[in-house]
Write an enzyme that holds these catalytic residues in place. Sequence first.
Site, PDB file in Angstrom:
ATOM      1  N   ASP A  22       0.833  -1.206   0.000  1.00 33.40           N
ATOM      2  CA  ASP A  22       0.000   0.000   0.000  1.00 33.40           C
ATOM      3  C   ASP A  22       0.871   1.260   0.000  1.00 33.40           C
ATOM      4  O   ASP A  22       1.997   1.238   0.491  1.00 33.40           O
ATOM      5  CB  ASP A  22      -0.917  -0.026   1.232  1.00 33.40           C
ATOM      6  CG  ASP A  22      -2.126   0.875   1.067  1.00 33.40           C
ATOM      7  OD1 ASP A  22      -2.354   1.383  -0.058  1.00 33.40           O
ATOM      8  OD2 ASP A  22      -2.848   1.080   2.060  1.00 33.40           O
ATOM      9  N   ASN A  54     -10.929  -2.552  -5.689  1.00 29.92           N
ATOM     10  CA  ASN A  54     -10.129  -1.604  -6.489  1.00 29.92           C
ATOM     11  C   ASN A  54     -10.762  -1.284  -7.852  1.00 29.92           C
ATOM     12  O   ASN A  54     -10.404  -0.296  -8.484  1.00 29.92           O
ATOM     13  CB  ASN A  54      -8.687  -2.102  -6.676  1.00 29.92           C
ATOM     14  CG  ASN A  54      -7.843  -2.036  -5.428  1.00 29.92           C
ATOM     15  OD1 ASN A  54      -6.964  -2.873  -5.203  1.00 29.92           O
ATOM     16  ND2 ASN A  54      -8.078  -1.042  -4.566  1.00 29.92           N
TER      17      ASN A  54
HETATM   18  C1  IPE Z   1      -5.502  -2.791  -0.347  1.00 31.78           C
HETATM   19  O1  IPE Z   1      -5.117  -1.470  -0.532  1.00 31.78           O
HETATM   20  C2  IPE Z   1      -5.498  -3.519  -1.650  1.00 31.78           C
HETATM   21  C3  IPE Z   1      -4.194  -3.721  -2.281  1.00 31.78           C
HETATM   22  C4  IPE Z   1      -3.046  -3.433  -1.767  1.00 31.78           C
HETATM   23  C5  IPE Z   1      -4.254  -4.331  -3.580  1.00 31.78           C
HETATM   24  P1  IPE Z   1      -6.200  -0.310  -0.713  1.00 31.78           P
HETATM   25  O2  IPE Z   1      -5.431   0.967  -0.769  1.00 31.78           O
HETATM   26  O3  IPE Z   1      -7.103  -0.612  -1.831  1.00 31.78           O
HETATM   27  O4  IPE Z   1      -7.023  -0.435   0.652  1.00 31.78           O
HETATM   28  P2  IPE Z   1      -7.889   0.643   1.444  1.00 31.78           P
HETATM   29  O5  IPE Z   1      -8.867   1.223   0.476  1.00 31.78           O
HETATM   30  O6  IPE Z   1      -6.937   1.675   1.956  1.00 31.78           O
HETATM   31  O7  IPE Z   1      -8.519  -0.141   2.555  1.00 31.78           O
HETATM   32  C1  IPE Z   2      -1.503   0.155  -3.368  1.00 34.49           C
HETATM   33  O1  IPE Z   2      -1.252   1.519  -3.420  1.00 34.49           O
HETATM   34  C2  IPE Z   2      -1.678  -0.458  -4.745  1.00 34.49           C
HETATM   35  C3  IPE Z   2      -3.049  -0.877  -5.076  1.00 34.49           C
HETATM   36  C4  IPE Z   2      -4.093  -0.848  -4.271  1.00 34.49           C
HETATM   37  C5  IPE Z   2      -3.261  -1.371  -6.424  1.00 34.49           C
HETATM   38  P1  IPE Z   2      -2.442   2.564  -3.485  1.00 34.49           P
HETATM   39  O2  IPE Z   2      -2.766   2.832  -4.897  1.00 34.49           O
HETATM   40  O3  IPE Z   2      -3.566   2.120  -2.629  1.00 34.49           O
HETATM   41  O4  IPE Z   2      -1.755   3.853  -2.852  1.00 34.49           O
HETATM   42  P2  IPE Z   2      -2.395   4.878  -1.822  1.00 34.49           P
HETATM   43  O5  IPE Z   2      -2.914   4.074  -0.672  1.00 34.49           O
HETATM   44  O6  IPE Z   2      -3.485   5.605  -2.538  1.00 34.49           O
HETATM   45  O7  IPE Z   2      -1.267   5.771  -1.441  1.00 34.49           O
HETATM   46 MG    MG Z   3      -4.042   2.353  -0.691  1.00 37.46          MG
END
Ligand code: IPE
Ligand code: IPE
Ligand code: MG
Length: 246
Positions: free
Chosen positions: A21, A69
């Site tokens: 994340d 997502n």
């Molecule tokens: C969790 O991250 C999913 C992945 C790392 C693929 P998200 O960024 O989507 O999760 P939330 O929305 O902060 O819970």
């Molecule tokens: C995790 O990074 C990757 C996926 C969920 C695909 P994020 O895209 O959630 O990054 P933040 O949380 O917005 O910084």
């Molecule tokens: Mg995220």
Amino acid sequence: MDIFSQIDLTKSPKHIAIIMDGNGRWAKKQGQERLFGHSIGVDSVRDTLSAAKKIGVKYVTFYAFSTENWGRPQDEVEGLMDLMVKTIANEVPAMNENGAKLWSIGDVSGLPQDCQDELRIAKEKTAQNSTINMILALNYSSRWEITEAIKNIAEKVENGLLKSTEINEKLINEEMNTQHFPDPELLIRTSGEQRLSNFLLWQMAYTEFYFTDVLWPDFREEDLFKAVLEYQHRERRFGQVSEQLI
Ligand code: IPE
Ligand code: IPE
Ligand code: MG
């Protein structure tokens, strides 16, 4: 003493699960588009896998795309799918060098066709590897997985193949996407968030959780070693008391 030499290689976790994340926030900090963060995050995956291999870890599950997502802006979703297609194909030589066998969990049939194709090809090309297993959670959510498992079990009962009294934890495990893997001993989530976001809820009943503020694109070998070291200092009691564990 460096971190690596502090790790007890006889007590490495067999399976580490990672919620990668912080890609978007990392990119924003650099004044870049979110997708740039995702693409640099691929370097972190490669580094983490080879670090895991160095300390004898056998399974690493990377949460790459959750069912939720799909709700992101369309250009980000499309960019992520394109990146996935390119990355899966490009990484096959590195996977073979590391002796890594590729697996996936999640509803692969819901991914774009080119992504499904690349995934299938990469799995075939790495099928003989046995040093480490690299598991990508793609279009994955734990509640989806559990719902599918319940449907399958109910169908077997309906068709008279199974009695409801025969349902036990082992049988439920065998209906999970993770049926071939042991439960993760360690979960790592980057970027400071402290939640599971629908990841491996059944499998993580006794997993140790490690949260770090490091954003995923900055996560490197040292960060994995740090997490494993902390894991090794924890006492896993599984419902018992300390004195029973000796
Ligand atoms: C969790 O991250 C999913 C992945 C790392 C693929 P998200 O960024 O989507 O999760 P939330 O929305 O902060 O819970
Ligand atoms: C995790 O990074 C990757 C996926 C969920 C695909 P994020 O895209 O959630 O990054 P933040 O949380 O917005 O910084
Ligand atoms: Mg995220």
